[in-house]
Enzyme design. Sequence first.
Site, mmCIF file in Angstrom:
data_model
loop_
_atom_site.group_PDB
_atom_site.id
_atom_site.type_symbol
_atom_site.label_atom_id
_atom_site.label_comp_id
_atom_site.label_asym_id
_atom_site.label_seq_id
_atom_site.Cartn_x
_atom_site.Cartn_y
_atom_site.Cartn_z
ATOM 1 C CE LYS A 186 -1.773 1.871 3.979
ATOM 2 N NZ LYS A 186 -1.509 3.314 4.020
ATOM 3 C CG ASN A 187 2.508 2.704 3.532
ATOM 4 O OD1 ASN A 187 1.323 2.988 3.364
ATOM 5 N ND2 ASN A 187 3.038 2.534 4.724
ATOM 6 C CG ASP A 221 3.047 1.561 9.525
ATOM 7 O OD1 ASP A 221 2.796 2.507 10.290
ATOM 8 O OD2 ASP A 221 3.042 1.669 8.284
ATOM 9 N NE ARG A 268 -6.900 4.464 5.346
ATOM 10 C CZ ARG A 268 -5.933 4.851 6.163
ATOM 11 N NH1 ARG A 268 -6.154 5.019 7.427
ATOM 12 N NH2 ARG A 268 -4.734 5.106 5.706
ATOM 13 N NE ARG A 278 0.314 10.337 9.843
ATOM 14 C CZ ARG A 278 -0.013 9.209 9.266
ATOM 15 N NH1 ARG A 278 -1.145 8.624 9.538
ATOM 16 N NH2 ARG A 278 0.783 8.643 8.402
ATOM 17 C CB CYS A 290 -4.163 6.637 10.666
ATOM 18 S SG CYS A 290 -4.568 5.095 9.872
#
Length: 423
Positions: free
Chosen positions: A22-23, A310, A402, A122, A117
């Site tokens: 995903k990232n 993560d 997600r 952030r 999230c």
Amino acid sequence: MAKFLVQKSGPLSGEVQISGAKNAVLPLMAASLLAEEPCEIKDVPDLRDVKVMKEILESVGSEVKDIDDGHLNIYTKEITKAEGCFELVNKMRASFLIMGPLLARTGRGKVYLPGGCTIGARPIDLHLKGFEALGAKVINEDSYVECIAPEGGLVGNSIYLDFPSVGATENIMTAAVLASGTTSIFNAAEEPEIVDLANFLNKMGARIKGAGTDHIKIEGVEHLKSARHTVIPDRIETGTFMLAAAITRGNILIKNVVPDHVMPIAAKLRESGVDVFLEEEGMRVRADDKNRKFVATDIKTLPYPGFPTDIQSPFMSYLTTVDGGSTVIETVFENRFMHVAELNRMGANIKTDGNRAFIPGSKVLEGAQVIATDLRAGAALVLAGLVAEGTTEISEIYHIERGYEKFVEKFRRLGANIFKMEE
Ligand code: UD1
């Protein structure tokens, strides 16, 4: 709202195929905006965040086609609107990654401020500092950011990042590839996703050196062309299944893995007694030796190649089940212990002090009603639910969907008692 019901499952066993990361795929999709020709990306995971990125690309003028399962064709002949609208951007923080490509290709970009999230503040100050260093005028309002390149386009420069932010490194790289002259990013993020992005951009004709180290050097070019690229395997999904084997005292063969990318996770699991080794077809994680004692180990999250933030919450679930107490220190995000309250509802008895958590271990967890407060916290609660007595009911599972492809299906194939309940 849909929920997951998870029941005590016994040791998980079998094989699992890891999806594209995903990232990695989100910045790759954003970077495809840089070329006037079509780009193809393979091993694209079927995720909510990927759908949001598709919609964002379409909203700025791209044609996005699914050629096949997990195979995208993105064609951006022209950027028709260099703007990320609030409705889409608010669904996902990584949407801000379109700013670098928009600015590079059209000389301006306006992006509403991102959601995603809720792990800490952030901020995006480092992204903006990078754009400014390349000569852009940055208008930073409460609800949006607009960046405007100088007459003649962005100009290469040296940029030092106060923290090796993944997103800032990616955004600055994609802004700098079409700038005139040379850009150096010092204290750059070294994550595998950065290397994957640099490889894709170089296939498109960019000149990037040093990705994967803390100094990335980019020689600007005039145009980028079409390219084909396969996304790297998801190291966080890999880590999640490594922990599924560990927490259930199971035996799982994980396929489509880059072992170096999960080295810190493997090292900490080995320290606590779990066997992690390579086989011809993948990485095997075994914790099914009945005579083995699984023991406490301390974790400190750090930028890559340190222990990934993560995986902090899934690892914490595992640590509740081992002999002895462990300490977890979170140094990347300031508010990433939201899962602690949920694990404590299940009897984990974890205490926190600032960015430290003390996990007493040796616990028999009890099923409870818990909330997936963010994506990885959700995965952590599923892992805890697999070993808890009774049933664990997890709400707000859209966070999990997600970022994990075929989550329930993959877990069920390994023997997990997990069900999705639509309400
Ligand atoms: C990415 C990952 C996320 C992962 C994180 C750290 C994606 C889509 N998400 O997020 O899963 O947890 O890397 O490995 O790739 N910071 C600033 N100013 C900035 C940018 C960041 O202070 O301008 C701070 C953040 O608040 C945070 C730290 O830097 O405390 C790390 O953030 P960053 O590396 O940017 O993470 P993301 O790119 O958002």
